[in-house]
Motif scaffolding. Structure first.
Motif, PDB file in Angstrom:
ATOM      1  N   ARG A 132       0.813   3.241  -3.198  1.00 17.71           N
ATOM      2  CA  ARG A 132      -0.536   3.490  -3.729  1.00 17.71           C
ATOM      3  C   ARG A 132      -1.408   4.263  -2.747  1.00 17.71           C
ATOM      4  O   ARG A 132      -2.388   4.892  -3.139  1.00 17.71           O
ATOM      5  CB  ARG A 132      -1.226   2.167  -4.077  1.00 17.71           C
TER       6      ARG A 132
ATOM      7  N   TYR B 252       0.815  -1.221   0.000  1.00 14.72           N
ATOM      8  CA  TYR B 252       0.000   0.000   0.000  1.00 14.72           C
ATOM      9  C   TYR B 252       0.845   1.266   0.000  1.00 14.72           C
ATOM     10  O   TYR B 252       0.326   2.366  -0.198  1.00 14.72           O
ATOM     11  CB  TYR B 252      -0.927   0.023   1.213  1.00 14.72           C
TER      12      TYR B 252
ATOM     13  N   LYS C  93      -2.336  -4.535  -6.065  1.00 15.29           N
ATOM     14  CA  LYS C  93      -2.810  -4.209  -7.412  1.00 15.29           C
ATOM     15  C   LYS C  93      -3.831  -5.236  -7.889  1.00 15.29           C
ATOM     16  O   LYS C  93      -4.795  -4.889  -8.592  1.00 15.29           O
ATOM     17  CB  LYS C  93      -1.634  -4.127  -8.374  1.00 15.29           C
TER      18      LYS C  93
END
Length: 466
Positions: free
Chosen positions: A18, A15, A192
């Motif tokens: 992102r 994470y 993802k």
């Protein structure tokens, strides 16, 4: 190697680049659905995907306590591979051929995940380099050769056994004296995949409510603090967080696993290590490690830290004990001394589901409409997909839309597992087991004898793994 600037927790490294997602709206009140799925990880999302693809008009609701991918689906090592927990036991219970069918289904599942990701434009950094498992002690080499022979007996005729030189040409693991490689594996970016899958099912018309913890699952009812979802089918897809549900404290044990990720390594380090095939990398230690070379050229490596928290407790944000970070760093440096100067950029932990007999299962109780899948014992990145397609077929069979299929007759369907022991025996047993495994690994590193250490054999028997 410095850990001063290591990010600790924050769910996981996956994470970090992102950002933690903004949660979708919680359940606004009582509602109805054709299928209600509890859990927004790989199992729940794949199940919603295949059900919606098969029957587009189905009204499907997913209830997730935090956000999709908060649990193991967003914290794992990114191993998409063909291992399945419990295959040997299923061979004993149902015969060798039944277990071979299960293994073939898992081999095919790796390709299925890759196919769907490409078809749905989910860019999950998938690289099909297979899985390389190495041995660096005589005892590990003996186990590796036995493991290789067993896998071939279960139909993996494309598996390759390599010696020390051939192994080093693939990945320069210090001291490696042999390896086994299967093409049925790939490295990927877990977050993802899970975020892409969540967006895909939402685009298909599946309703996802996040920040909605389910407090109880009952026939045709999933109860939350915000209301109850009523549906003919309620599917429990909660894996390591199953113990949080009412009545399930001893169903599956939430086993803890921890990981570290280095900073991106320079070309000079990779020239020394190799790993150009970007295989998923494991070893034959009893307290085994798993690793990958990430798309941005880090090493992400995991293993068992604190194996279990008392009372089946689960963590909040993946924070990892400093001693565990140091232990994983020591493994990294032992395997790859050339990476000793690299900074550990991130450390995190998460839980996986372990049944008492270490067998993954998928079930639909046709009398109640309650279904569940899980107990993957760490091999869930691929197994969740097979479980989801099996749940789809079981629901279609139960609703009269189809008859039995190849998947509904696999030996893991409707397998019954006894509950774990109550505390403190559960805590004592798990911690004693992993203390024994670590002791066995230390003894094997120094003894140079080819046989598995007796301490590990005793731990296997006590744990019910063999």
């Amino acid at each position: 190697m410095s850990t001063v600037s290591t990010v600790n927790g924050g769910i996981s490294f996956w994470y970090a680049d992102r950002g933690t997602p903004i949660a979708r709206e919680p359940l606004p009140g009582d509602s109805t659905a054709d299928v209600c799925i509890v859990g927004g990880g790989y199992t729940g999302l794949w199940t919603a995907y295949y059900l919606k693809k098969a029957v587009p008009f189905l009204n499907i609701t997913i209830l997730e306590a935090n956000f999709c991918g908060y649990g193991a689906s967003g914290r794992n090592g990114g191993w998409l591979y063909n291992g399945i927990a419990g295959r040997d036991r299923y061979a004993k219970l149902h015969g060798h051929e039944a277990a071979v069918r299960l293994q073939q289904a898992m081999n095919d599942t790796v390709a299925e995940v890759v196919r769907v990701a490409a078809e749905e434009d989910i860019d999950a950094d998938i690289h099909q380099g297979g899985v390389l498992e190495v041995a660096y002690t005589p005892a590990q080499l003996a186990r590796l050769k036995d493991f290789h022979s067993v896998e071939i007996a279960f139909g993996e005729t494309d598996r390759v056994l390599r010696g020390a030189r051939e192994t080093g040409e693939r990945v320069n693991v210090t001291g490696a004296i042999g390896s086994t490689w299967t093409p049925h594996g790939a490295r990927l970016h877990p977050v993802k995949l899970v975020t892409g899958l969540a967006a895909t099912v939402e685009a298909l018309g599946v309703t996802i409510h996040e920040s909605t913890p389910v407090t109880a699952i009952e026939p045709k009812h999933a109860r939350t603090p915000y209301g109850t979802v009523r549906a003919p089918y309620i599917l429990r897809c909660t894996e390591g967080f199953t113990a949080n549900l009412k009545g399930h404290k001893r169903t599956w044990l939430p086993m803890n696993s921890s990981m570290i990720a280095t900073e991106p390594l320079p070309r000079s380090v990779w020239d020394a290590i190799g790993w150009e095939g970007r295989e998923a990398l494991g070893d034959m230690a009893h307290a085994y490690m798993y690793a990958q070379r990430t798309a941005d050229d880090r090493i992400a490596l995991g293993g068992r830290g604190v194996p279990y928290r008392y009372g089946s407790a689960t963590d909040n944000d993946g924070r990892t004990q400093p001693a565990t970070i140091e232990a994983l760093r020591d493994i990294l440096v032992r395997l790859f001394p050339v990476a000793a100067g690299a900074r550990i950029a991130h450390a995190w932990s998460g839980v996986l589901g372990v049944p008492r007999d270490w067998c993954a299962t998928v079930t639909l109780d046709r009398s109640t409409g309650l279904g569940w899948a899980g107990g993957y014992v760490g091999s869930g990145v691929a197994t969740t997909n097979l479980a989801a397609r099996t749940l789809r077929d079981l629901i279609q069979q139960d609703s009269g839309q189809s008859g039995p299929t190849e998947l509904t007759t696999l030996p893991w369907v409707d397998h019954k597992v006894r509950k774990w022991e109550p505390e403190p025996f559960r805590w004592l047993g798990v911690h004693s087991m992993y203390a024994a495994y670590r002791a066995a690994d230390r003894r094997e590193l120094t003894s140079r004898r080819p046989g598995t250490d007796p301490i590990a054999k005793t731990a296997d028997r006590l744990a019910g793994r063999h």
